[in-house]
Write a protein that holds these residues in place. Structure first.
Motif, PDB file in Angstrom:
ATOM      1  N   UNK A  18       0.837  -1.208   0.000  1.00 24.58           N
ATOM      2  CA  UNK A  18       0.000   0.000   0.000  1.00 24.58           C
ATOM      3  C   UNK A  18       0.871   1.256   0.000  1.00 24.58           C
ATOM      4  N   UNK A  19       1.900   1.256   0.818  1.00 28.71           N
ATOM      5  CA  UNK A  19       2.763   2.441   0.873  1.00 28.71           C
ATOM      6  C   UNK A  19       3.496   2.648  -0.451  1.00 28.71           C
ATOM      7  N   UNK A  20       3.942   1.558  -1.090  1.00 26.64           N
ATOM      8  CA  UNK A  20       4.607   1.700  -2.389  1.00 26.64           C
ATOM      9  C   UNK A  20       3.668   2.264  -3.428  1.00 26.64           C
ATOM     10  N   UNK A  21       2.440   1.742  -3.470  1.00 28.14           N
ATOM     11  CA  UNK A  21       1.465   2.283  -4.416  1.00 28.14           C
ATOM     12  C   UNK A  21       1.089   3.702  -4.095  1.00 28.14           C
ATOM     13  N   UNK A  22       1.019   4.046  -2.803  1.00 30.42           N
ATOM     14  CA  UNK A  22       0.680   5.409  -2.387  1.00 30.42           C
ATOM     15  C   UNK A  22       1.751   6.396  -2.854  1.00 30.42           C
ATOM     16  N   UNK A  23       3.009   6.003  -2.664  1.00 31.42           N
ATOM     17  CA  UNK A  23       4.100   6.901  -3.081  1.00 31.42           C
ATOM     18  C   UNK A  23       4.154   7.019  -4.600  1.00 31.42           C
ATOM     19  N   UNK A  24       3.938   5.916  -5.295  1.00 29.82           N
ATOM     20  CA  UNK A  24       3.984   5.954  -6.757  1.00 29.82           C
ATOM     21  C   UNK A  24       2.840   6.776  -7.317  1.00 29.82           C
ATOM     22  N   UNK A  25       1.671   6.696  -6.686  1.00 30.38           N
ATOM     23  CA  UNK A  25       0.520   7.464  -7.186  1.00 30.38           C
ATOM     24  C   UNK A  25       0.727   8.958  -7.000  1.00 30.38           C
ATOM     25  N   UNK A  26       1.590   9.359  -6.086  1.00 30.59           N
ATOM     26  CA  UNK A  26       1.828  10.783  -5.843  1.00 30.59           C
ATOM     27  C   UNK A  26       2.978  11.333  -6.646  1.00 30.59           C
ATOM     28  N   UNK A  27       3.491  10.554  -7.599  1.00 30.49           N
ATOM     29  CA  UNK A  27       4.591  10.998  -8.471  1.00 30.49           C
ATOM     30  C   UNK A  27       5.811  11.406  -7.663  1.00 30.49           C
ATOM     31  N   UNK A  87       3.811  14.020  -0.666  1.00 29.25           N
ATOM     32  CA  UNK A  87       3.338  12.635  -0.641  1.00 29.25           C
ATOM     33  C   UNK A  87       4.353  11.743   0.053  1.00 29.25           C
ATOM     34  N   UNK A  88       5.646  12.028  -0.141  1.00 23.55           N
ATOM     35  CA  UNK A  88       6.676  11.241   0.529  1.00 23.55           C
ATOM     36  C   UNK A  88       6.571  11.394   2.038  1.00 23.55           C
ATOM     37  N   UNK A  89       6.318  12.654   2.478  1.00 25.51           N
ATOM     38  CA  UNK A  89       6.153  12.865   3.921  1.00 25.51           C
ATOM     39  C   UNK A  89       4.924  12.112   4.441  1.00 25.51           C
ATOM     40  N   UNK A  90       3.829  12.163   3.668  1.00 24.90           N
ATOM     41  CA  UNK A  90       2.623  11.440   4.075  1.00 24.90           C
ATOM     42  C   UNK A  90       2.895   9.934   4.134  1.00 24.90           C
ATOM     43  N   UNK A  91       3.621   9.422   3.145  1.00 28.10           N
ATOM     44  CA  UNK A  91       3.929   7.989   3.128  1.00 28.10           C
ATOM     45  C   UNK A  91       4.784   7.602   4.317  1.00 28.10           C
ATOM     46  N   UNK A  92       5.731   8.480   4.682  1.00 30.66           N
ATOM     47  CA  UNK A  92       6.561   8.191   5.851  1.00 30.66           C
ATOM     48  C   UNK A  92       5.725   8.187   7.131  1.00 30.66           C
TER      49      UNK A  92
END
Length: 367
Positions: free
Chosen positions: A107-116, A121-126
């Protein structure tokens, strides 16, 4: 686990799924995600949490797939991870920590990829990675806590069983001690009285003298006391039934008592406590009939139903309803056994003469 608890847990899970789904939908609509595809994916991923206890891995897969699809379809939003965090926690609690960690990583990988790979988005993923890590850890802690509670309960049950076994062992040892004391002291004394009375009667008859009634009474009473004492010693040495009601009836017939046994319903194995109480009730009732009913007819009826055992022993002897007997040790013991099992006991003279014992015992699980 009982049915009512399972029902409560299912209702709680359903309520949690609905609340989580409602929160995510409201936030999604406020952020402009009001399309039918968005709402369908959010609803499917959130409502799947209702089955999180019964199928944690399946729920984890469905929730992760639906919410990741929503992130890819409409863009990253941290609230979309809420149902996935719940599913990860449940999977970790159920022992699937590797699966939970893999789903969180996907999920985190897809989340980061979807945010380009943008900085926000990287901060949100972290930040979400921290939440997923907490979900896995708290799931593991919850699993360990539940295991600890089960072990504690098991130890408590084992300790209770051990205490009961120790109490039964001490009671058995005490019964044997009392039996030995009675045998070594009282039995000897009664035997001497019986022997001396018998010798006196024999000598009187040999000399052709009239035997005093008191001497005959002593001889008869000492013999009866010896028989009762032996029966008491047998009970003290073992509290387990030594046969069946049918065997008791046969013994009573051999002793000259007219007894008929009737069994209704489906006869089946009983719990040890119920079987023991049945045996002792029939034994005591037949003993009383032999002693006090005179030349009477005795009817023993056992009735088996789905949840109850009925025991009826009636005789047409000399008992008078106008002068009920004073309950002795035998009747008191019967009542104590029945009461301990949650049953009822009625014992007394019949209206048309004779004596009746009626017991109702709830059936426990067969041993």
């Amino acid at each position: 686990m009982d049915g009512s608890r399972i029902t409560r847990e299912r209702l709680v899970d359903a309520a949690v799924a609905v609340v989580v789904g409602a929160i995510v939908v409201l936030v999604a609509r406020a952020g402009g995600r009001s399309g039918s595809v968005d709402l369908a994916l959010i609803a499917a991923g959130s409502l799947a949490l209702a089955a999180r206890r019964t199928a944690p891995r399946a729920v984890l897969a469905v929730t992760t797939a639906c919410l990741l699809a929503e992130v890819v379809h409409a863009g990253p939003s941290a609230v979309m991870a809420l149902p996935v965090v719940g599913a990860v926690h449940t999977a970790g609690r159920s022992g699937y920590r590797g699966t939970a960690a893999a789903a969180a990583a996907v999920f985190l990988g897809g989340y980061a990829a979807a945010g380009s790979a943008s900085a926000s988005v990287a901060r949100e993923a972290l930040l979400l990675a921290g939440w997923f890590l907490c979900a896995v850890v708290t799931g593991l802690a919850d699993s360990n806590w539940q295991a600890y509670l089960r072990q504690t309960e098991q130890r408590a049950l084992e300790a209770e069983r051990t205490r009961e076994e120790a109490a039964l062992r001490r009671a058995g040892e005490e019964r044997l001690r009392i039996a030995r004391e009675l045998h070594d002291s009282l039995t000897h004394s009664i035997s001497i009285v019986k022997l001396q009375a018998g010798v006196a009667v024999h000598l009187a008859r040999k000399r052709g003298e009239e035997i005093p009634p008191a001497l005959l009474a002593i001889q008869e009473a000492s013999g009866e006391a010896m028989r009762e004492l032996r029966a008491t010693l047998e009970v003290l040495r073992t509290d387990e039934p030594t046969g069946t009601p049918a065997l008791l009836v046969e013994r009573a017939r051999a002793a000259g008592l007219a007894v008929e046994l009737t069994v209704t319903g489906e006869e089946r194995p009983l719990a040890a406590t119920v079987d023991r109480a049945m045996y002792r009730i029939v034994q005591e009732a037949l003993t009383n009939a032999a002693r006090h009913a005179g030349p009477a007819q005795v009817a023993v009826r056992l009735g088996y139903t789905d949840g109850e055992l009925t025991i009826d022993i009636e005789d047409d002897g000399t008992a008078d309803p106008s002068s009920p007997p004073t309950p002795g040790i035998g009747l008191t013991g019967m009542r104590e056994r029945v009461t301990a099992l949650g049953g009822t006991l009625d014992a007394g003279p019949r209206a048309d003469g004779g004596f009746a014992v009626r017991a109702r015992l709830p059936l426990g699980e067969a041993a």
